[in-house]
Write an enzyme that holds these catalytic residues in place. Structure first.
Site: not given
Ligand code: 15L
Length: 268
Positions: A70, A134
């Protein structure tokens, strides 16, 4: 493991695990902030917002293990990251501690270490180099897992997921792709391995072009079945001649590194 909770069950990884883990554990409890498909045999569905501790206490009650997917899965405003990936994450770990849950598999991300250059192979011991707010939230999740493991004796498998999907979608993802069956295997190790305290592993398949030394996952018994290499012959020519951002190309995190980038000289 009798009852396993999946948070973020409505997302891409959650929907896939809902199928691959069906009947593996007697009860799957599926939760997301948005409505998801109704419960079938062996399933419980409970819509919940993880920023709401009362709701989180309800969804963790009576579970033996948690797969925590989540939260926000890409770059966003600080306010949204704070609400879902910091406060929401804390709520899940804290409610789990109070409910006596002993095992959590965490979806962390390659973006916790995205500012490592592509020329470097990194293992599970490198210090975080987040490439985004993030990514910082994912590094925070690993730190919080470490605290709850050491202080409260809970077991955590932190899976730094590369890119999950049925096939890799571009050249960067050739290095970080993970197939649904390989991720299912890793999640099962996280829930079922008898001796997990706090572990970081890379959530990637056995990719020939990998940027990771995933020996910690192999030590725990991970035997990935898939490799992105057969897809390279289609992907690489399709990208030839496309304009590329030099910052995105230099670092493992790709465009996450390039967004908002204004450093005068690139980090080494
Ligand atoms: C992630 O952490 C994301 O959740 C996913 O949506 C992609 O962006 C992935 O990394 C990625 O680096 O391709």
């Amino acid at each position: 493991m009798h009852r396993v909770l999946i948070t973020g069950a409505g997302g891409g990884i959650g929907r896939s695990l809902r199928e691959t883990l069906r009947s593996v554990y007697p009860v799957l409890r599926l939760s997301d902030r948005v409505p998801i498909a109704p419960a079938r045999d062996g399933e419980e569905v409970d819509q919940a917002e993880i920023a709401d501790i009362t709701a989180v206490e309800r969804i963790v009650a009576g579970v033996d293990g948690i797969i925590h997917l989540g939260g926000i899965s890409g770059e966003n405003s600080w306010e949204k990251i704070l609400e879902s990936n910091i406060v929401g994450l804390y709520n899940v770990f804290e409610a789990a501690r109070r409910a006596g849950v002993k095992r959590i598999v965490m979806a962390t991300s390659n973006h916790a270490v995205g500012f490592y250059p592509r020329s470097q192979t990194i293992d599970h011991k490198v210090v975080p180099r987040p490439d985004s707010r993030y990514g910082v939230s994912k590094a925070f999740s690993e730190a919080l897992a470490s605290l709850y493991a050491d202080k409260h004796g809970m077991g955590f498998l932190c899976t730094r997921i590369g890119n999950f999907g049925t096939k890799p979608i571009d050249s960067r993802r050739l290095s970080i792709w993970i197939s649904p069956r390989d991720y299912t295997q890793l999640v099962r190790i996280g829930l079922e391995h008898p001796d997990i305290h706090f572990e970081i592993v890379y959530g990637v398949s056995n990719n020939k072009r990998s940027w990771y030394d995933n020996s910690n996952a192999y030590r725990l018994g991970y035997k990935p079945q898939d490799d992105s290499e057969p897809y390279a012959a289609d992907i690489l020519p399709s990208e030839a001649g496309q304009p590329k951002n030099p910052v995105a190309e230099r670092y493992q995190g790709g465009t996450f590194c390039a967004e908002e980038y204004d450093a005068p000289t690139p980090p080494s």
